[in-house]
Write a protein that holds these residues in place. Structure first.
Motif, PDB file in Angstrom:
ATOM      1  N   GLU A   1      -1.873   0.013   1.489  1.00  0.00           N
ATOM      2  CA  GLU A   1      -2.748  -0.650   2.459  1.00  0.00           C
ATOM      3  C   GLU A   1      -1.976  -1.709   3.240  1.00  0.00           C
ATOM      4  O   GLU A   1      -2.112  -1.819   4.463  1.00  0.00           O
ATOM      5  N   LEU A   2      -1.179  -2.502   2.523  1.00  0.00           N
ATOM      6  CA  LEU A   2      -0.366  -3.522   3.196  1.00  0.00           C
ATOM      7  C   LEU A   2       0.644  -2.859   4.140  1.00  0.00           C
ATOM      8  O   LEU A   2       0.824  -3.307   5.278  1.00  0.00           O
ATOM      9  N   ALA A   3       1.269  -1.781   3.681  1.00  0.00           N
ATOM     10  CA  ALA A   3       2.256  -1.077   4.508  1.00  0.00           C
ATOM     11  C   ALA A   3       1.595  -0.511   5.762  1.00  0.00           C
ATOM     12  O   ALA A   3       2.168  -0.558   6.864  1.00  0.00           O
ATOM     13  N   ARG A   4       0.383   0.001   5.614  1.00  0.00           N
ATOM     14  CA  ARG A   4      -0.336   0.557   6.757  1.00  0.00           C
ATOM     15  C   ARG A   4      -0.692  -0.558   7.748  1.00  0.00           C
ATOM     16  O   ARG A   4      -0.621  -0.375   8.959  1.00  0.00           O
ATOM     17  N   GLY A   5      -1.065  -1.712   7.212  1.00  0.00           N
ATOM     18  CA  GLY A   5      -1.368  -2.851   8.076  1.00  0.00           C
ATOM     19  C   GLY A   5      -0.163  -3.281   8.880  1.00  0.00           C
ATOM     20  O   GLY A   5      -0.272  -3.620  10.065  1.00  0.00           O
ATOM     21  N   VAL A   6       0.997  -3.252   8.255  1.00  0.00           N
ATOM     22  CA  VAL A   6       2.240  -3.603   8.958  1.00  0.00           C
ATOM     23  C   VAL A   6       2.531  -2.559  10.035  1.00  0.00           C
ATOM     24  O   VAL A   6       2.855  -2.895  11.175  1.00  0.00           O
ATOM     25  N   ALA A   7       2.376  -1.286   9.686  1.00  0.00           N
ATOM     26  CA  ALA A   7       2.659  -0.208  10.631  1.00  0.00           C
ATOM     27  C   ALA A   7       1.728  -0.273  11.846  1.00  0.00           C
ATOM     28  O   ALA A   7       2.142   0.009  12.971  1.00  0.00           O
ATOM     29  N   LYS A   8       0.480  -0.658  11.620  1.00  0.00           N
ATOM     30  CA  LYS A   8      -0.498  -0.741  12.706  1.00  0.00           C
ATOM     31  C   LYS A   8      -0.394  -2.050  13.472  1.00  0.00           C
ATOM     32  O   LYS A   8      -1.025  -2.218  14.506  1.00  0.00           O
TER      33      LYS A   8
ATOM     34  N   ILE B   1      -7.741  -4.593   3.967  1.00  0.00           N
ATOM     35  CA  ILE B   1      -6.564  -5.070   3.241  1.00  0.00           C
ATOM     36  C   ILE B   1      -6.949  -6.227   2.325  1.00  0.00           C
ATOM     37  O   ILE B   1      -6.565  -6.268   1.155  1.00  0.00           O
ATOM     38  N   ARG B   2      -7.733  -7.175   2.861  1.00  0.00           N
ATOM     39  CA  ARG B   2      -8.168  -8.320   2.059  1.00  0.00           C
ATOM     40  C   ARG B   2      -8.955  -7.878   0.834  1.00  0.00           C
ATOM     41  O   ARG B   2      -8.798  -8.445  -0.242  1.00  0.00           O
ATOM     42  N   THR B   3      -9.811  -6.871   1.015  1.00  0.00           N
ATOM     43  CA  THR B   3     -10.619  -6.363  -0.093  1.00  0.00           C
ATOM     44  C   THR B   3      -9.729  -5.820  -1.203  1.00  0.00           C
ATOM     45  O   THR B   3      -9.935  -6.132  -2.379  1.00  0.00           O
ATOM     46  N   PHE B   4      -8.726  -5.032  -0.840  1.00  0.00           N
ATOM     47  CA  PHE B   4      -7.825  -4.464  -1.842  1.00  0.00           C
ATOM     48  C   PHE B   4      -7.020  -5.552  -2.541  1.00  0.00           C
ATOM     49  O   PHE B   4      -6.803  -5.486  -3.757  1.00  0.00           O
ATOM     50  N   VAL B   5      -6.587  -6.563  -1.787  1.00  0.00           N
ATOM     51  CA  VAL B   5      -5.822  -7.666  -2.385  1.00  0.00           C
ATOM     52  C   VAL B   5      -6.705  -8.425  -3.376  1.00  0.00           C
ATOM     53  O   VAL B   5      -6.267  -8.764  -4.486  1.00  0.00           O
ATOM     54  N   LYS B   6      -7.966  -8.673  -3.006  1.00  0.00           N
ATOM     55  CA  LYS B   6      -8.885  -9.383  -3.898  1.00  0.00           C
ATOM     56  C   LYS B   6      -9.143  -8.582  -5.177  1.00  0.00           C
ATOM     57  O   LYS B   6      -9.236  -9.150  -6.265  1.00  0.00           O
ATOM     58  N   LYS B   7      -9.268  -7.260  -5.045  1.00  0.00           N
ATOM     59  CA  LYS B   7      -9.465  -6.413  -6.224  1.00  0.00           C
ATOM     60  C   LYS B   7      -8.257  -6.517  -7.157  1.00  0.00           C
ATOM     61  O   LYS B   7      -8.407  -6.586  -8.383  1.00  0.00           O
ATOM     62  N   ALA B   8      -7.065  -6.518  -6.579  1.00  0.00           N
ATOM     63  CA  ALA B   8      -5.846  -6.634  -7.380  1.00  0.00           C
ATOM     64  C   ALA B   8      -5.790  -8.000  -8.069  1.00  0.00           C
ATOM     65  O   ALA B   8      -5.443  -8.097  -9.251  1.00  0.00           O
ATOM     66  N   GLU B   9      -6.149  -9.056  -7.343  1.00  0.00           N
ATOM     67  CA  GLU B   9      -6.148 -10.396  -7.926  1.00  0.00           C
ATOM     68  C   GLU B   9      -7.162 -10.497  -9.063  1.00  0.00           C
ATOM     69  O   GLU B   9      -6.896 -11.116 -10.093  1.00  0.00           O
ATOM     70  N   ALA B  10      -8.325  -9.882  -8.888  1.00  0.00           N
ATOM     71  CA  ALA B  10      -9.346  -9.896  -9.935  1.00  0.00           C
ATOM     72  C   ALA B  10      -8.849  -9.151 -11.175  1.00  0.00           C
ATOM     73  O   ALA B  10      -9.082  -9.591 -12.307  1.00  0.00           O
ATOM     74  N   ALA B  11      -8.179  -8.029 -10.963  1.00  0.00           N
ATOM     75  CA  ALA B  11      -7.637  -7.254 -12.084  1.00  0.00           C
ATOM     76  C   ALA B  11      -6.561  -8.058 -12.818  1.00  0.00           C
ATOM     77  O   ALA B  11      -6.475  -8.021 -14.052  1.00  0.00           O
TER      78      ALA B  11
ATOM     79  N   SER C   1       5.013  -8.541   2.775  1.00  0.00           N
ATOM     80  CA  SER C   1       6.056  -8.591   1.757  1.00  0.00           C
ATOM     81  C   SER C   1       5.797  -9.725   0.777  1.00  0.00           C
ATOM     82  O   SER C   1       5.913  -9.561  -0.443  1.00  0.00           O
ATOM     83  N   ARG C   2       5.412 -10.891   1.306  1.00  0.00           N
ATOM     84  CA  ARG C   2       5.143 -12.057   0.461  1.00  0.00           C
ATOM     85  C   ARG C   2       3.959 -11.801  -0.466  1.00  0.00           C
ATOM     86  O   ARG C   2       4.025 -12.070  -1.665  1.00  0.00           O
ATOM     87  N   LYS C   3       2.874 -11.242   0.075  1.00  0.00           N
ATOM     88  CA  LYS C   3       1.681 -10.960  -0.740  1.00  0.00           C
ATOM     89  C   LYS C   3       2.020  -9.979  -1.859  1.00  0.00           C
ATOM     90  O   LYS C   3       1.657 -10.188  -3.014  1.00  0.00           O
ATOM     91  N   PHE C   4       2.712  -8.904  -1.509  1.00  0.00           N
ATOM     92  CA  PHE C   4       3.027  -7.893  -2.513  1.00  0.00           C
ATOM     93  C   PHE C   4       3.990  -8.444  -3.561  1.00  0.00           C
ATOM     94  O   PHE C   4       3.848  -8.174  -4.751  1.00  0.00           O
TER      95      PHE C   4
END
Length: 87
Positions: A57-64, A28-38, A73-76
């Motif tokens: 990815e965030l939704a899956r993290g919440v579900a798990k 999840i952190r990796t995907f967030v960092k990629k989005a921030e870089a973009a 929600s805050r990050k997104f």
């Protein structure tokens, strides 16, 4: 130290779960960092594509259960706000 067979089994299970959950959080952190870089680069197309990957990815993290619902929600929300500011 664990004395009962059940407690010993819980220790083994908890170690395995910690490994799996750590990998999930890292992903999840990796995907967030990629989005921030973009978003930093200012490329709206790349940022939009990255956001499309971050949300599930965030939704899956919440579900798990590895990320709190409000945290995801805050990050997104913050990423979405930055994406809208690119326009």
């Amino acid at each position: 130290m664990a004395n009962t067979p059940q407690a010993k089994k819980r220790i083994r299970r908890n170690e395995r779960r910690a490994e799996v959950n750590g990998a999930r959080v890292s992903r999840i952190r990796t995907f967030v960092k990629k989005a921030e870089a973009a978003l930093e680069s200012g490329d709206k197309a790349a940022a939009t594509a990255a956001m499309a990957q971050v949300q599930p990815e965030l939704a899956r993290g919440v579900a798990k259960g590895v990320v709190h619902r409000n945290t995801a929600s805050r990050k997104f929300s913050r990423l979405t706000k930055r994406l809208a500011a690119l326009a």
